[in-house]
Design a protein around this motif. Structure first.
Motif, mmCIF file in Angstrom:
data_model
loop_
_atom_site.group_PDB
_atom_site.id
_atom_site.type_symbol
_atom_site.label_atom_id
_atom_site.label_comp_id
_atom_site.label_asym_id
_atom_site.label_seq_id
_atom_site.Cartn_x
_atom_site.Cartn_y
_atom_site.Cartn_z
ATOM 1 N N ALA A 9 45.982 10.788 39.464
ATOM 2 C CA ALA A 9 46.965 11.377 40.473
ATOM 3 C C ALA A 9 46.688 12.785 40.961
ATOM 4 O O ALA A 9 46.411 13.152 42.151
ATOM 5 N N ALA A 10 46.439 13.591 40.014
ATOM 6 C CA ALA A 10 46.125 15.143 40.259
ATOM 7 C C ALA A 10 44.807 15.169 41.121
ATOM 8 O O ALA A 10 44.592 15.908 41.974
ATOM 9 N N VAL A 11 43.635 14.742 40.498
ATOM 10 C CA VAL A 11 42.381 14.490 41.360
ATOM 11 C C VAL A 11 42.664 13.977 42.670
ATOM 12 O O VAL A 11 42.026 14.655 43.740
ATOM 13 N N ASN A 12 43.291 12.894 42.999
ATOM 14 C CA ASN A 12 43.204 12.468 44.323
ATOM 15 C C ASN A 12 44.154 13.014 45.365
ATOM 16 O O ASN A 12 43.925 13.090 46.280
ATOM 17 N N GLN A 13 45.193 13.667 44.961
ATOM 18 C CA GLN A 13 46.180 14.501 45.484
ATOM 19 C C GLN A 13 45.413 15.493 46.000
ATOM 20 O O GLN A 13 45.554 16.071 47.302
ATOM 21 N N ARG A 14 44.674 16.334 45.328
ATOM 22 C CA ARG A 14 43.701 17.204 45.640
ATOM 23 C C ARG A 14 42.652 17.020 46.810
ATOM 24 O O ARG A 14 42.484 17.791 47.586
ATOM 25 N N LEU A 15 42.072 15.844 46.574
ATOM 26 C CA LEU A 15 41.127 15.276 47.560
ATOM 27 C C LEU A 15 41.906 15.079 48.819
ATOM 28 O O LEU A 15 41.401 15.391 49.873
ATOM 29 N N VAL A 16 42.925 14.463 48.785
ATOM 30 C CA VAL A 16 43.637 14.143 49.989
ATOM 31 C C VAL A 16 44.145 15.151 50.925
ATOM 32 O O VAL A 16 44.254 15.528 52.002
ATOM 33 N N ALA A 17 44.531 16.435 50.122
ATOM 34 C CA ALA A 17 45.164 17.500 50.588
ATOM 35 C C ALA A 17 44.133 18.402 51.428
ATOM 36 O O ALA A 17 44.169 18.801 52.359
ATOM 37 N N LYS A 18 42.736 18.167 50.770
ATOM 38 C CA LYS A 18 41.586 18.885 51.397
ATOM 39 C C LYS A 18 41.178 18.130 52.732
ATOM 40 O O LYS A 18 40.726 18.649 53.688
ATOM 41 N N TYR A 19 41.019 16.841 52.618
ATOM 42 C CA TYR A 19 40.349 15.966 53.498
ATOM 43 C C TYR A 19 41.205 15.224 54.825
ATOM 44 O O TYR A 19 40.828 14.798 55.884
ATOM 45 N N ARG A 20 42.553 15.161 54.554
ATOM 46 C CA ARG A 20 43.539 14.564 55.606
ATOM 47 C C ARG A 20 43.361 15.384 56.685
ATOM 48 O O ARG A 20 43.549 14.480 57.751
ATOM 49 N N PRO A 21 43.295 16.614 56.849
ATOM 50 C CA PRO A 21 43.290 17.400 58.333
ATOM 51 C C PRO A 21 42.471 16.638 59.135
ATOM 52 O O PRO A 21 42.491 16.529 60.400
ATOM 53 N N ARG A 22 41.168 16.111 58.510
ATOM 54 C CA ARG A 22 40.062 15.220 59.580
ATOM 55 C C ARG A 22 40.244 13.870 59.234
ATOM 56 O O ARG A 22 39.104 13.143 59.698
ATOM 57 N N ASN A 23 40.865 13.355 58.812
ATOM 58 C CA ASN A 23 41.092 11.721 58.540
ATOM 59 C C ASN A 23 42.363 11.151 58.849
ATOM 60 O O ASN A 23 43.453 11.577 57.763
#
Length: 242
Positions: free
Chosen positions: A225-239
């Motif tokens: 959960a923690a790992v995926n949330q961090r990645l989503v926060a980083k990459y969501r602006p362009r996905n």
């Protein structure tokens, strides 16, 4: 296992074994392009119509997958909104460009385009768009298929910077039914997914050497959960699909 299921397994395994050698060089080139994009905080877009669109979903938000991938999903040219009409849309010029413009693709990005036949309007338009904006274009296609059906039309294989030729015959299906002229057992999806995952594994290995491989974990794994949330926060602006 029946004779026909054995034949299908054997055919698919044989093709994958052959492609390990035949695609070694273009896979390395594809991995190099993707690695360069990743190190420059760029994105890798994956696009396909019809059943080929499944390769875009294969690498999206996937356990063990890299987080900088972005699926390009054109509902009208997929299957769920109408399989028959989707075949019309993927042959319709002007359909894909407006969709791609909404994704905000940038110079230095990569777009992977999957099209077994390699001649329909949608993948050709996507490849042209990618080149125009300065993205690296990688094709997953059957050169044999596109050569057989082009009839003077442009082929995806002639536009892409890197061509991953899946080596499939025209029509995709590879197992003949005795006593008929019919064939079953399409293999383009299985081969395409295998090739893509192998390339991304290569890229992930190189990124991990620098301690920065943005890899999703399966939601049921400890700490996911923690790992995926961090990645989503980083990459969501362009996905837009996160």
């Amino acid at each position: 296992m029946t004779a026909i299921t054995d034949a299908y397994f054997s055919n698919l395994i044989g093709r994958l074994e052959a492609l390990k050698t035949e695609l070694a060089e273009p896979m390395a080139l594809a991995a190099k392009a993707i690695l360069e994009a990743a190190r420059n905080d760029k994105r890798v877009y994956v696009f396909g119509t019809g059943h080929s669109h499944m390769l875009a979903e294969e690498v999206h938000y996937r356990a063990g997958g890299l987080a900088f991938t972005v699926p390009v999903l054109v509902g009208s040219a997929m299957l769920h909104e109408g399989a028959v009409i989707s075949s019309v849309y993927e042959r319709t010029e002007g359909l894909v460009r407006p969709v791609l413009e909404r994704y905000g693709m940038q110079p230095g990005d990569v777009i992977i385009i999957a099209s077994n036949s390699g001649v329909n309007a949608a993948p050709i338009e996507a490849a042209d768009y990618g080149r125009e904006i300065g993205a690296k274009v990688i094709a997953i296609t059957s050169v044999s298929y596109s050569s057989a059906v082009a009839n003077g039309r442009r082929r995806l294989a002639d536009i892409a910077d890197v061509v991953l030729d899946n080596g499939l015959p025209p029509g995709d299906a590879v197992i003949a039914l005795p006593g008929t002229e019919l064939k079953v057992g399409p293999v383009s999806t299985a081969i395409g997914a295998t090739v893509l995952n192998a390339i991304f594994a290569d890229v992930a290995l190189e990124l991990s050497k620098g301690g920065d491989a943005p890899i999703y974990l399966s939601a049921n794994m400890p700490g996911a959960a923690a790992v995926n949330q961090r990645l989503v926060a980083k990459y969501r602006p362009r996905n837009p699909h996160l």
